[in-house]
Design a protein around this motif. Structure first.
Motif, mmCIF file in Angstrom:
data_model
loop_
_atom_site.group_PDB
_atom_site.id
_atom_site.type_symbol
_atom_site.label_atom_id
_atom_site.label_comp_id
_atom_site.label_asym_id
_atom_site.label_seq_id
_atom_site.Cartn_x
_atom_site.Cartn_y
_atom_site.Cartn_z
ATOM 1 N N LYS A 1 0.821 -1.209 0.000
ATOM 2 C CA LYS A 1 0.000 0.000 0.000
ATOM 3 C C LYS A 1 0.858 1.265 0.000
ATOM 4 N N GLY A 2 2.108 1.127 0.465
ATOM 5 C CA GLY A 2 2.967 2.296 0.597
ATOM 6 C C GLY A 2 2.862 2.935 1.968
ATOM 7 N N TYR A 3 2.107 2.325 2.860
ATOM 8 C CA TYR A 3 1.972 2.812 4.238
ATOM 9 C C TYR A 3 1.659 1.619 5.130
ATOM 10 N N LEU A 4 1.797 1.828 6.434
ATOM 11 C CA LEU A 4 1.475 0.794 7.408
ATOM 12 C C LEU A 4 0.261 1.225 8.226
ATOM 13 N N SER A 5 -0.513 0.240 8.630
ATOM 14 C CA SER A 5 -1.666 0.464 9.503
ATOM 15 C C SER A 5 -1.387 -0.227 10.840
ATOM 16 N N HIS A 6 -2.292 -0.045 11.790
ATOM 17 C CA HIS A 6 -2.158 -0.735 13.081
ATOM 18 C C HIS A 6 -2.046 -2.244 12.861
ATOM 19 N N THR A 7 -2.820 -2.769 11.946
ATOM 20 C CA THR A 7 -2.825 -4.205 11.670
ATOM 21 C C THR A 7 -1.463 -4.688 11.217
ATOM 22 N N ASP A 8 -0.768 -3.893 10.413
ATOM 23 C CA ASP A 8 0.562 -4.277 9.938
ATOM 24 C C ASP A 8 1.536 -4.438 11.112
ATOM 25 N N PHE A 9 1.413 -3.590 12.117
ATOM 26 C CA PHE A 9 2.318 -3.665 13.265
ATOM 27 C C PHE A 9 2.049 -4.896 14.119
ATOM 28 N N GLN A 10 0.865 -5.477 14.015
ATOM 29 C CA GLN A 10 0.545 -6.663 14.798
ATOM 30 C C GLN A 10 1.377 -7.870 14.374
ATOM 31 N N GLN A 11 2.063 -7.766 13.242
ATOM 32 C CA GLN A 11 2.942 -8.842 12.780
ATOM 33 C C GLN A 11 4.250 -8.892 13.558
ATOM 34 N N ILE A 12 4.565 -7.855 14.311
ATOM 35 C CA ILE A 12 5.833 -7.763 15.021
ATOM 36 C C ILE A 12 5.672 -8.442 16.378
ATOM 37 N N GLY A 13 6.259 -9.617 16.503
ATOM 38 C CA GLY A 13 6.111 -10.421 17.713
ATOM 39 C C GLY A 13 6.563 -9.717 18.978
ATOM 40 N N ALA A 14 7.672 -8.976 18.912
ATOM 41 C CA ALA A 14 8.199 -8.302 20.103
ATOM 42 C C ALA A 14 7.208 -7.272 20.638
ATOM 43 N N LEU A 15 6.444 -6.648 19.766
ATOM 44 C CA LEU A 15 5.434 -5.686 20.223
ATOM 45 C C LEU A 15 4.233 -6.405 20.824
ATOM 46 N N ALA A 16 3.931 -7.579 20.305
ATOM 47 C CA ALA A 16 2.777 -8.330 20.806
ATOM 48 C C ALA A 16 2.983 -8.755 22.260
ATOM 49 N N VAL A 17 4.220 -9.022 22.655
ATOM 50 C CA VAL A 17 4.486 -9.470 24.024
ATOM 51 C C VAL A 17 4.925 -8.331 24.941
ATOM 52 N N ASN A 18 5.139 -7.144 24.393
ATOM 53 C CA ASN A 18 5.547 -5.992 25.192
ATOM 54 C C ASN A 18 4.301 -5.400 25.850
ATOM 55 N N PRO A 19 4.321 -5.217 27.178
ATOM 56 C CA PRO A 19 3.129 -4.671 27.838
ATOM 57 C C PRO A 19 2.745 -3.279 27.326
ATOM 58 N N LEU A 20 3.714 -2.533 26.825
ATOM 59 C CA LEU A 20 3.423 -1.206 26.274
ATOM 60 C C LEU A 20 3.339 -1.240 24.747
ATOM 61 N N GLY A 21 3.256 -2.432 24.176
ATOM 62 C CA GLY A 21 3.240 -2.585 22.723
ATOM 63 C C GLY A 21 2.188 -1.740 22.028
ATOM 64 N N ASP A 22 0.960 -1.735 22.541
ATOM 65 C CA ASP A 22 -0.108 -0.946 21.918
ATOM 66 C C ASP A 22 0.209 0.543 21.953
ATOM 67 N N ARG A 23 0.792 0.990 23.044
ATOM 68 C CA ARG A 23 1.137 2.417 23.144
ATOM 69 C C ARG A 23 2.289 2.774 22.216
ATOM 70 N N ILE A 24 3.232 1.856 22.086
ATOM 71 C CA ILE A 24 4.339 2.097 21.154
ATOM 72 C C ILE A 24 3.800 2.171 19.732
ATOM 73 N N VAL A 25 2.927 1.246 19.369
ATOM 74 C CA VAL A 25 2.329 1.267 18.027
ATOM 75 C C VAL A 25 1.557 2.565 17.826
ATOM 76 N N ASP A 26 0.796 2.983 18.831
ATOM 77 C CA ASP A 26 0.032 4.232 18.710
ATOM 78 C C ASP A 26 0.935 5.436 18.451
ATOM 79 N N SER A 27 2.180 5.385 18.919
ATOM 80 C CA SER A 27 3.097 6.514 18.711
ATOM 81 C C SER A 27 3.437 6.700 17.228
ATOM 82 N N PHE A 28 3.236 5.683 16.423
ATOM 83 C CA PHE A 28 3.470 5.803 14.978
ATOM 84 C C PHE A 28 2.316 6.533 14.293
#
Length: 196
Positions: A43-70
């Motif tokens: 698409k030329g851009y990433l969405s929240h769903t695209d970030f869900q592929q990153i395993g380290a963010l999925a197990v990070n307790p602040l993962g959702d907040r880190i993703v939101d910072s994008f």
């Protein structure tokens, strides 16, 4: 096999991104390939769903907040330059003499103050410029889960806000947050070595 510079030509606005983020051309190329791998539908851009592929963010307790910072200001997509702009906060701090930096240039994204601003916004959910007791409690809940009782969490949140709150308004401003972390090596703790 093409050279690194010929591959770099595919990165839009490469020179401006290099100047703004401090990443080397080789690092930007690696990040561009990572961006493209996350952008499965090209698409030329990433969405929240695209970030869900990153395993380290999925197990990070602040993962959702880190993703939101994008996705500042309620945006639902991030292009490559926005992607690397956020990652630049985690670039190790250069060992050069800070007196050598041109004062007319903006402060580097990986400076101590910008790292602190990034960390602060992970806590300041309502973006009012203060970390309330409620916001501190939410972060603590995410980080410790069920290992601590609610009463203990409330006590920790109260004590943390009280110790940092110098003006007595019941919340922690950015300056109070920065002062409370002045002895912490934020430059090292908020750096990812692969992001040089």
């Amino acid at each position: 096999m093409g050279s690194c510079s010929s591959h770099a030509a595919v990165i839009p606005d490469l020179d401006n991104i290099r100047r703004e983020t401090g990443f080397s051309q080789a690092s930007l190329l690696r990040l561009y390939h990572r961006f493209r791998a996350l952008d499965r539908n090209n698409k030329g851009y990433l969405s929240h769903t695209d970030f869900q592929q990153i395993g380290a963010l999925a197990v990070n307790p602040l993962g959702d907040r880190i993703v939101d910072s994008f996705f500042p200001d309620g945006n639902h997509q991030v292009d490559f330059s926005g992607f690397v702009r956020v990652l630049a906060h985690f670039r190790p701090v250069d060992e050069e003499d800070p007196g050598m930096r041109d004062p007319k240039q903006p402060e580097p994204l990986n400076s101590r103050m910008n790292k602190l601003r990034f960390a602060f916004q992970l806590y300041d959910l309502d973006r009012d410029g203060k970390i309330s007791r409620h916001e501190m409690l939410q972060v603590l809940r995410l980080m410790v889960g069920v290992q601590v009782t609610e009463e203990q969490l409330e006590s920790i949140a109260d004590r943390t806000v009280q110790e940092a709150d110098e003006d007595g308004d019941g919340a922690v401003s950015f300056l109070e947050f920065a002062k409370s972390l002045e002895k912490m090596n934020v430059e090292q703790k908020m750096s990812i070595r692969v992001l040089k």
